[in-house]
Design a protein around this motif. Structure first.
Motif, short mmCIF file in Angstrom:
data_model
loop_
_atom_site.label_atom_id
_atom_site.label_comp_id
_atom_site.label_asym_id
_atom_site.label_seq_id
_atom_site.Cartn_x
_atom_site.Cartn_y
_atom_site.Cartn_z
N UNK A 506 0.84 -1.21 0.00
CA UNK A 506 0.00 0.00 0.00
C UNK A 506 0.87 1.25 0.00
N UNK A 507 1.92 1.20 0.90
CA UNK A 507 2.82 2.38 0.94
C UNK A 507 3.56 2.55 -0.38
N UNK A 508 4.00 1.38 -0.97
CA UNK A 508 4.71 1.47 -2.25
C UNK A 508 3.78 2.00 -3.35
N UNK A 509 2.49 1.54 -3.28
CA UNK A 509 1.53 2.05 -4.28
C UNK A 509 1.35 3.56 -4.15
N UNK A 510 1.25 4.07 -2.89
CA UNK A 510 1.10 5.51 -2.68
C UNK A 510 2.32 6.26 -3.18
N UNK A 511 3.52 5.74 -2.84
CA UNK A 511 4.76 6.39 -3.30
C UNK A 511 4.83 6.41 -4.82
N UNK A 512 4.48 5.26 -5.43
CA UNK A 512 4.51 5.20 -6.89
C UNK A 512 3.52 6.19 -7.50
N UNK A 513 2.32 6.33 -6.87
CA UNK A 513 1.33 7.28 -7.36
C UNK A 513 1.83 8.71 -7.26
N UNK A 514 2.47 9.02 -6.10
CA UNK A 514 3.03 10.37 -5.94
C UNK A 514 4.14 10.64 -6.97
N UNK A 515 5.02 9.63 -7.14
CA UNK A 515 6.08 9.78 -8.14
C UNK A 515 5.50 9.97 -9.54
N UNK A 516 4.41 9.18 -9.79
CA UNK A 516 3.80 9.31 -11.12
C UNK A 516 3.23 10.71 -11.32
N UNK A 517 2.57 11.28 -10.27
CA UNK A 517 2.02 12.63 -10.37
C UNK A 517 3.14 13.66 -10.56
N UNK A 518 4.26 13.49 -9.79
CA UNK A 518 5.39 14.41 -9.95
C UNK A 518 5.96 14.33 -11.36
N UNK A 519 6.12 13.08 -11.87
CA UNK A 519 6.66 12.93 -13.22
C UNK A 519 5.73 13.57 -14.25
N UNK A 520 4.41 13.38 -14.05
CA UNK A 520 3.46 13.98 -14.99
C UNK A 520 3.54 15.51 -14.94
N UNK A 521 3.69 16.06 -13.73
CA UNK A 521 3.85 17.52 -13.61
C UNK A 521 5.12 17.98 -14.30
N UNK A 522 6.24 17.22 -14.05
CA UNK A 522 7.51 17.59 -14.69
C UNK A 522 7.39 17.52 -16.20
N UNK A 523 6.72 16.45 -16.71
CA UNK A 523 6.55 16.31 -18.16
C UNK A 523 5.71 17.47 -18.73
N UNK A 524 4.65 17.80 -17.96
CA UNK A 524 3.79 18.91 -18.42
C UNK A 524 4.56 20.23 -18.43
N UNK A 525 5.37 20.48 -17.35
CA UNK A 525 6.19 21.71 -17.31
C UNK A 525 7.20 21.72 -18.44
N UNK A 526 7.85 20.54 -18.65
CA UNK A 526 8.85 20.47 -19.72
C UNK A 526 8.20 20.70 -21.09
#
Length: 586
Positions: A506-526
């Motif tokens: 569960x914790x790994x899923x939450x971390x992966x979700x947060x990382x995915x959101x950060x990556x999506x934000x970074x991709x959108x900014x880029x």
């Protein structure tokens, strides 16, 4: 019991079977064949010269048991070593006697089972001929056979049979024992296979000295793999085979006083492990469950302890103790009978003395009566004489008075003696009555002691049976309780491990979700930055450029393609871009 006595029992059966007319003698030709076969199965060197010399044809006729014993002892039994197969020897003697005595029509057992009962009979009997099995050994064998078949021993049923047996002969021959077991008198409700398996288990324990046997896993010495083997434990060796048929032996462990057995923790996916160490070599074995493991550890430890103390197998020691107890009871019975005979002899002697004294008292009474009669007669004669010879009596009065005084004194002494004799007779009567009462009390006490001993033996047997049942129930309950507790612990541990893994996932899923959101934000900014930068470049530089001849130097690759700018133009554009960037930053 020595080897010679054991061999003589089987040979006695064979000799008796050859005695067709039951005269106690066997023909010399048959004894020749018997002796030759005995030498063969016992691995004794043949001596044809001695055989022919001892059993040469003459006019003496058949040979008795006593006549055969000198040859048997000198040329066979004295040369026997412990290098022969005991089962082959017994099988040969059994073949001779079974053909004559065994009746197969009413038996529920096979010939092999009857042979095993025959061997057990020879083991349990004492070396007294003709061989018979006493009541105590019959009860021991039947109880052991019932336990081997998984049945319940009924003491009352055997007591009824014991009463019938005691009314006849108080013992059984081997053929009567085979008929008793083979007809299923004490195994009603059991099928033939169960009866055969029970006979085989008792045979292996009593005859083959098997302390325990069963399937277990053994770890190899070379490849370290685990293989299932059939283990057979005897007092000095632990052998293991491919299966329970004992056809292919894979190895053995020689036991001695230095051996030890240890319990091991579970490892390598194997449970219920224990270790046997002997002479610098160790064997790792895995039992099927904890109960079997504990039973095997105790059995091996018992065998090692017997070797340390130099004691025989438990069943042989128990047989010797039963024999010594019977001999002790028989000696006590004989001593009691001898004591009773002595008391009876002493009583008869006292009776004779009392009879002699009674006759003497009667004679004394008769003498006293005769004396009184004579005295009366004398007084009468004196009275008559006094009347007739009054004058003369006056003259001799002094003399008569003296005689009367003397007679009175004698009479007083005589009466005193009679009173003493009467008192003595009375005391003798009292002594006789006391002795009779003492005899009655002694007989009552003896019967009471016999009854108490019988009740004590019955109670002891019942207590031992109850104790054995309680021990079995306790051990079974403890094993089940331990197994259930172990399963509960294993399930709780598995549940806790699963909960931990679920939390981690569960914790790994939450971390992966947060990382995915950060990556999506970074991709959108880029993407936004790239889009704005491309718009700026397109605005300043334009998207179309005329193709002109380039320099002959090496081509440069930019985002507009290969050879779009010369190196000088690229430097100018880079310098212009840097200036615009610095202006924008300011």
């Amino acid at each position: 019991m020595g080897l010679r006595e054991e061999l003589l029992k089987s040979i006695w059966h064979a000799f008796t079977a050859l005695d067709v007319d039951k005269s106690g003698k066997v023909s010399k030709s048959q004894l020749k064949v018997l002796s030759h076969n005995l030498c063969t199965v016992l691995n004794v060197p043949h001596d044809p010269v001695a055989l022919e010399e001892h059993f040469k044809d003459d006019d003496e006729g058949p040979v008795s048991n006593q006549g055969y014993m000198p040859y048997l002892n000198k040329f066979i039994l004295d040369k026997v070593q412990d290098n022969f197969n005991g089962l082959d020897f017994n099988r040969m003697c059994w073949t001779l006697c079974a053909r004559k005595n065994l009746t197969k029509n009413t038996l529920l057992i096979t010939d092999d089972d009857a042979f095993k009962i025959w061997c057990i009979f020879n083991f349990l009997t004492e070396d007294k001929y003709p061989l018979t099995l006493v009541t105590e050994e019959i009860e021991y064998l039947l109880k052991k056979l019932t336990e081997a078949m998984g049945g319940i021993w009924i003491e009352e049923k055997f007591e009824d049979y014991k009463i019938q047996l005691n009314a006849k002969q108080q013992c059984l021959s081997v053929w009567e024992l085979i008929e008793l077991i083979g007809t299923g008198h004490f195994s009603k409700g059991m099928d033939r296979q169960t009866l055969s398996m029970g006979i085989n288990e008792v045979f292996q324990e009593l005859i083959l000295d098997v302390l325990k046997q069963g399937y277990m896993m053994k770890k190899g010495h070379r490849r370290k793999n685990w293989t299932e083997r059939w283990f057979v434990l005897k007092p000095n060796v632990l052998s293991y085979f491919v299966n329970e048929n004992l056809t292919e032996k894979k190895g053995h462990v020689m036991l001695d006083g230095s051996c030890c057995v240890e319990s091991l923790p579970d490892k390598e996916g194997k449970k219920c492990l224990f270790l046997i160490k002997c002479s610098g070599k160790s064997f790792e074995i895995s039992a099927s469950d904890k109960k079997k493991k504990q039973e095997w550890i105790q059995a091996v430890q018992t065998a090692v302890n017997l070797l340390k103390q130099g004691l025989p197998a438990p069943h042989k020691e128990a047989r010797q103790k039963r024999k010594e107890l019977r001999q002790k009871l028989q000696a006590e019975q004989e001593a009691l009978e001898q004591r009773m005979k002595e008391l009876q002899t002493a009583n008869e002697s006292k009776q004779q003395e009392l009879e002699t004294m009674r006759k003497k008292l009667q004679e004394d009474e008769a003498s006293a009566a005769e004396e009184a009669r004579r005295r009366q007669q004398t007084q009468t004669e004196l009275h008559d004489r006094y009347r007739t010879d009054l004058e003369r009596e006056k003259m001799v009065r002094q003399q008569m008075e003296e005689e009367v005084a003397q007679k009175s004194s004698e009479l007083e002494q005589y009466l005193q003696r009679v009173r003493e004799l009467e008192d003595m007779y009375r005391r003798l009567e009292e002594s006789l009555e006391d002795e009779r009462q003492a005899r009655q009390d002694e007989e009552t006490v003896r019967k009471l002691q016999a009854r108490l001993l019988e009740e004590e033996a019955t109670k002891r047997a019942e207590l031992e049976h109850l104790h054995l049942q309680q021990q079995k129930a306790i051990s079974r309950t403890e094993a089940e309780k331990q197994e259930l507790e172990q399963q509960r612990i294993v399930k709780e541990q598995a549940l806790q491990a699963a909960m931990l893994q679920l939390g981690q996932l569960e914790s790994e899923r939450k971390e992966a979700l947060e990382q995915y959101e950060e990556v999506m934000k970074k991709l959108e900014n880029a993407a936004n930055k790239t889009r704005s930068w491309k718009d700026k470049v397109a605005q300043h530089e334009g998207l179309i450029r005329l193709i002109q001849p380039g320099s002959k130097g090496p081509q440069l690759i930019t985002n507009w393609g290969a050879a779009a700018f010369t190196e000088a133009e690229l430097n100018l554009r880079e310098k212009s871009w840097q200036e615009k960037k610095s202006n924008v930053t300011e």
